[in-house]
Design an enzyme around this catalytic site. Structure first.
Site, PDB file in Angstrom:
ATOM      1  N   LYS A 120      -0.607   2.166  -1.201  1.00 19.05           N
ATOM      2  CA  LYS A 120       0.745   2.162  -0.642  1.00 19.05           C
ATOM      3  C   LYS A 120       1.060   3.494   0.032  1.00 19.05           C
ATOM      4  CE  LYS A 120       3.027  -1.171  -3.703  1.00 19.05           C
ATOM      5  NZ  LYS A 120       4.122  -1.361  -4.687  1.00 19.05           N
ATOM      6  N   TYR A 151       1.993   0.542 -19.359  1.00 19.11           N
ATOM      7  CA  TYR A 151       0.791  -0.094 -19.880  1.00 19.11           C
ATOM      8  C   TYR A 151       0.398   0.503 -21.225  1.00 19.11           C
ATOM      9  CZ  TYR A 151       0.531  -1.851 -15.143  1.00 19.11           C
ATOM     10  OH  TYR A 151       0.831  -2.453 -13.958  1.00 19.11           O
ATOM     11  N   ARG A 158      -4.833  -3.797  -5.626  1.00 18.92           N
ATOM     12  CA  ARG A 158      -3.782  -4.691  -5.141  1.00 18.92           C
ATOM     13  C   ARG A 158      -4.361  -5.594  -4.052  1.00 18.92           C
ATOM     14  NH1 ARG A 158      -1.455   0.672  -4.925  1.00 18.92           N
ATOM     15  NH2 ARG A 158       0.273   0.955  -6.400  1.00 18.92           N
ATOM     16  N   HIS A 181      -0.635   4.983  -8.785  1.00 20.44           N
ATOM     17  CA  HIS A 181       0.798   5.057  -9.057  1.00 20.44           C
ATOM     18  C   HIS A 181       1.327   6.441  -8.693  1.00 20.44           C
ATOM     19  CE1 HIS A 181       0.777   1.633 -12.283  1.00 20.44           C
ATOM     20  NE2 HIS A 181       0.988   1.176 -11.061  1.00 20.44           N
ATOM     21  N   HIS A 197      -1.869 -10.085  -9.122  1.00 22.73           N
ATOM     22  CA  HIS A 197      -1.386  -8.794  -9.613  1.00 22.73           C
ATOM     23  C   HIS A 197      -1.495  -8.693 -11.130  1.00 22.73           C
ATOM     24  CE1 HIS A 197       0.421  -5.093  -8.220  1.00 22.73           C
ATOM     25  NE2 HIS A 197       1.205  -5.087  -9.273  1.00 22.73           N
ATOM     26  N   ARG A 233      -4.584  -6.997 -12.109  1.00 21.78           N
ATOM     27  CA  ARG A 233      -4.451  -5.532 -12.015  1.00 21.78           C
ATOM     28  C   ARG A 233      -3.794  -5.003 -13.292  1.00 21.78           C
ATOM     29  NH1 ARG A 233      -3.284  -0.914  -8.635  1.00 21.78           N
ATOM     30  NH2 ARG A 233      -1.138  -0.200  -8.852  1.00 21.78           N
TER      31      ARG A 233
END
Length: 294
Positions: free
Chosen positions: A163, A257, A136, A248, A222, A225
């Site tokens: 994150k 995905y 990211r 994630h 993004h 990514r």
């Protein structure tokens, strides 16, 4: 704008928890905006005050969710710290966000983006880190020299701060490591502006979008990514490995995905059943055949 005492205490609490600096920056900005809207200290807000504030928001549902999360986190801390006897944010509604489908940049467009960045080595490396390592913008901005361990046999492993302060290890291909070498001569963040200050995640995202738009490409950093995740699934990587590489928290986010990849490969699956038409013809021929009466 001067923060109230309680907001300052809350931010000190975030620093003690060693959360990502960007988390504290965004939290501080949002809490100060709510306090300015209320016209009084945030800690004095009533459930009705906060409901009116939330209804006044004219941003997207995802932004409402983000803003509300910051406010709820503040009041949960205040309640647990016994600054309040109740949590006034229980009345706030968390909007349901529709899951977005991945939008990976096509391979031809990715090549155009990379070719267009050959004169800007910093941009070139950002595109590589997003498209070939799945990072990211915020993770690119926070890369420090000590985060990259280069292997004697080529390539390396990068400790990524994602994150929520969660860390993960990401493989960096040998070709990408070679492009990064010119940035590894100093300690601290490897990507810096001319004044020596590190790039912020928002600025990296903005510059990347401007670069892509300047080439006539309607994509963002993004989407590179997304490309990384989709290609990994196309190559047969285990979905849980892809989840780890992307950082994630929810496996369901990663499986999007896989679903995208499955739709792309549906033509190949359909070809597997083409031979079944022969059996259908034989079945019809058998039904038409008259019984032997001799």
């Amino acid at each position: 704008m001067t923060s109230s005492t309680e907001i300052k205490q809350h931010l000190a609490h975030l620093r003690m928890r060693n959360l990502q600096p960007n988390t504290a920056i965004h939290r501080k900005g949002q809490l100060e905006r709510v306090e300015a809207w209320l016209g009084k200290n945030l800690i004095e807000a009533t459930p009705d005050d906060l409901s009116r504030w939330q209804r006044s928001l004219t941003v997207s549902a995802s932004s409402v969710q983000t803003y509300t999360s910051h406010v709820r986190a503040f009041f949960l801390w205040a309640y647990e710290s016994e600054l309040l006897g109740h949590d006034p944010t229980r009345c706030l509604v968390m909007p349901k966000i529709k899951r977005r489908s991945p939008r990976p940049i096509p391979e031809d467009d990715l090549r155009v983006a990379l070719l267009g960045a050959l004169h800007n080595h910093t941009m070139f490396c950002w595109l590589l880190l997003a498209g070939y390592c799945g990072l990211r913008a915020g993770e690119i901005a926070s890369i420090c020299r000590g985060d990259l361990r280069i292997e004697p046999t080529g390539g390396g492993f990068l400790t990524v701060r994602g994150k929520g302060g969660h860390e993960r290890i990401v493989r960096v291909p040998p070709t990408v490591v070679e492009e990064l070498r010119s940035f590894l001569h100093q300690s601290g963040p490897i990507f810096r502006r001319r004044n020596g200050q590190p790039y912020t995640p928002n600025y990296i995202s903005q510059l990347a979008s401007e670069h892509l738009k300047g080439l006539g490409l309607s994509y963002t950093l993004h989407t590179l990514r997304h490309r990384f995740a989709t290609v990994m699934c196309d190559l047969g990587a285990d979905v849980r490995d892809v989840q780890q590489l992307l950082g994630h928290k929810d496996l369901g986010t990663t499986t999007m995905y896989v679903a995208y990849s499955a739709r792309r490969s549906s033509g190949s699956v359909d070809k597997l059943s083409e031979g079944l038409s022969t059996f259908r013809k034989r079945q019809k021929s058998t039904r038409r055949k008259k019984p032997d009466t001799t």
